[in-house]
Design an enzyme around this catalytic site. Structure first.
Site, PDB file in Angstrom:
ATOM      1  N   LYS A   1       1.032  -1.096   0.112  1.00  0.00           N
ATOM      2  CA  LYS A   1       0.093   0.015   0.178  1.00  0.00           C
ATOM      3  C   LYS A   1       0.985   1.376   0.026  1.00  0.00           C
ATOM      4  O   LYS A   1       1.971   1.168   0.535  1.00  0.00           O
ATOM      5  CB  LYS A   1      -0.852  -0.016   1.358  1.00  0.00           C
ATOM      6  CG  LYS A   1      -1.962  -1.097   1.155  1.00  0.00           C
ATOM      7  CD  LYS A   1      -2.834  -1.118   2.541  1.00  0.00           C
ATOM      8  CE  LYS A   1      -3.995  -2.012   2.383  1.00  0.00           C
ATOM      9  NZ  LYS A   1      -3.360  -3.515   2.186  1.00  0.00           N
TER      10      LYS A   1
ATOM     11  N   LEU B   1       5.268   0.535  12.023  1.00  0.00           N
ATOM     12  CA  LEU B   1       5.214   0.995  10.837  1.00  0.00           C
ATOM     13  C   LEU B   1       3.901   1.480  10.347  1.00  0.00           C
ATOM     14  O   LEU B   1       2.819   1.037  10.446  1.00  0.00           O
ATOM     15  CB  LEU B   1       5.481   0.178   9.817  1.00  0.00           C
ATOM     16  CG  LEU B   1       5.496   0.518   8.187  1.00  0.00           C
ATOM     17  CD1 LEU B   1       6.420   1.747   8.084  1.00  0.00           C
ATOM     18  CD2 LEU B   1       5.846  -0.352   7.223  1.00  0.00           C
TER      19      LEU B   1
ATOM     20  N   ARG C   1      -2.303   0.526  12.965  1.00  0.00           N
ATOM     21  CA  ARG C   1      -1.158   1.212  13.420  1.00  0.00           C
ATOM     22  C   ARG C   1      -1.232   2.684  12.981  1.00  0.00           C
ATOM     23  O   ARG C   1      -0.661   3.393  13.835  1.00  0.00           O
ATOM     24  CB  ARG C   1       0.080   0.398  12.648  1.00  0.00           C
ATOM     25  CG  ARG C   1       0.349  -0.799  13.291  1.00  0.00           C
ATOM     26  CD  ARG C   1       1.698  -1.402  12.607  1.00  0.00           C
ATOM     27  NE  ARG C   1       1.527  -1.156  10.993  1.00  0.00           N
ATOM     28  CZ  ARG C   1       1.318  -2.275  10.207  1.00  0.00           C
ATOM     29  NH1 ARG C   1       1.012  -3.482  10.763  1.00  0.00           N
ATOM     30  NH2 ARG C   1       1.316  -2.055   8.980  1.00  0.00           N
TER      31      ARG C   1
ATOM     32  N   LYS D   1      -6.407   6.049   2.591  1.00  0.00           N
ATOM     33  CA  LYS D   1      -7.217   5.600   3.971  1.00  0.00           C
ATOM     34  C   LYS D   1      -6.218   5.497   5.324  1.00  0.00           C
ATOM     35  O   LYS D   1      -6.618   6.046   6.204  1.00  0.00           O
ATOM     36  CB  LYS D   1      -7.851   4.340   3.669  1.00  0.00           C
ATOM     37  CG  LYS D   1      -7.155   3.066   3.474  1.00  0.00           C
ATOM     38  CD  LYS D   1      -6.625   2.163   4.658  1.00  0.00           C
ATOM     39  CE  LYS D   1      -5.787   1.029   4.115  1.00  0.00           C
ATOM     40  NZ  LYS D   1      -5.743   0.080   5.169  1.00  0.00           N
TER      41      LYS D   1
ATOM     42  N   GLY E   1      -8.795  -4.459   0.555  1.00  0.00           N
ATOM     43  CA  GLY E   1      -9.886  -4.571   1.070  1.00  0.00           C
ATOM     44  C   GLY E   1      -9.848  -4.490   2.609  1.00  0.00           C
ATOM     45  O   GLY E   1      -8.832  -4.581   3.089  1.00  0.00           O
TER      46      GLY E   1
END
Length: 356
Positions: A117, A309, A276, A206, A151
């Site tokens: 991502k 992270l 996180r 996101k 997802g």
């Protein structure tokens, strides 16, 4: 059943490897650290990233990438964006990919799934989508085999066999369908999409919104001004900014943003205790975690010092570059950038975006 290679021994890569093994596939997991591989092979546990979760005995791990990739029908990249180029370079050096470089474009190339991502910057620092950056790193014959997987899917829950939904997106519809069928099981529902741009933007941005959610969550503990209604305001505004960025970068399907890849992933990332990025937002308020850093560049360069992270930090920096270049109105992302750059406090940020 298929032979599948997972490149990355973190929580998400391990969880997907476990799910695919339970499905009956032959799965090999590549991890850089031999200790991780030894623990998975001997104890059926990824002690560092999925402690306490028993992995299938049939799941095997190895630090030898050539061995792991040798006969795989599907190779899944499951590493953070900061390591993607390095891992792709290692994959290119394997005997299999060396042979494929001389082959014609066609079915000899394995499917390549991507869990990574975020964005990948070029030499000038301008961010690019993961599939675009990876396409430049891999042989041209592999481009039509790239499938982006995303997802609402916390690794812990996938590893525990909880029902989960995913999107497999590719410019090649047959590649998306093939990956969809390989990943699908009784507990994992997978849907195919052609909007590979929109799905990637949702997955990256996101994490930025989730940091803002963490700020709100922490501030709500000490203020009667914030509640469930406020969270919904932030969620809706965040989704709008994701859609703004997605449209600008070339998203082709508006429904992507109301799908599992959009509102689904945004909701679970913002609200779940596993996240996180939400944790990082809370730590800004409760622990003054930014006090040790002079600004966002310093924070990004020393991000490992945080101890976990928070990919939304790097994504926020990249979104700011895109917003400045394309003159996008994204007040949450821009305001959060100002916080991470030590230009603005959390109170001022909330007042500006919520009118509080």
């Amino acid at each position: 059943m298929a032979s599948i290679a997972i490149l990355g021994g973190g929580a998400w890569g391990t969880a997907l490897a476990a799910s695919l093994t339970v499905n009956g596939h032959t799965v090999m997991l590549w991890a850089r650290r031999r200790q991780t591989c030894d623990a998975i092979n001997a104890r059926n546990e990824n002690v560092q990233y999925l402690p306490g979760i028993t992995l299938p005995a049939a799941l095997c791990a190895s630090p030898d990438m050539a061995y792991v990739c040798a006969g795989a029908d599907l190779i899944v990249l499951a590493v953070p964006s900061c390591y993607l180029a390095e891992v792709a370079a290692l994959m290119n050096t394997t005997p299999r990919f060396q042979r494929l470089r001389t082959a014609a474009v066609g079915q000899e190339y394995p499917l390549i799934g991507i869990l990574t991502k975020g964005f990948i910057p070029d030499q000038e620092g301008m961010p690019h989508l993961i599939t675009d950056a990876l396409g430049a790193l891999l042989p041209s014959g592999a481009h039509g085999q790239l499938v982006y997987i995303s997802g609402p899917s916390h690794a812990q829950e996938v590893a525990q066999g909880k029902v989960t939904g995913l999107i497999a997106a590719s410019q090649n519809p047959m590649a998306a369908i093939r990956v969809r069928e390989l990943l699908r099981s009784k507990r994992v529902q997978v849907y195919s999409s052609l909007d590979v741009v929109g799905v990637q933007v949702c997955a990256a941005v996101k994490n930025v919104i989730a940091i803002a959610f963490g700020l709100l969550d922490a501030m709500a503990e000490h203020s009667e001004a914030f509640g469930d209604n406020t969270e919904s305001m932030l969620l809706a505004a965040g989704l709008n900014e994701i859609q703004t960025i997605g449209k600008q970068l070339g998203s082709t399907h508006p429904e992507t943003f109301t799908s599992l890849a959009g509102i689904g992933d945004l909701d679970v990332t913002c609200r779940s205790a596993y996240g996180r990025n939400r944790r990082f937002g809370r730590d800004i308020v409760h622990k003054g975690i930014l006090d040790s850093f002079s600004g966002i560049q310093d924070l990004v360069s020393r991000l490992p010092e945080v101890g976990y992270l928070a990919e939304g930090v790097v994504a926020c920096m990249h979104v700011q570059r895109l917003a400045e270049r394309d003159r996008l109105k994204v007040p949450i992302c821009a305001g959060l950038y100002a916080i991470l750059n030590r230009e603005k406090g959390a109170d001022t940020f909330m007042q500006e975006i919520l009118g509080w």
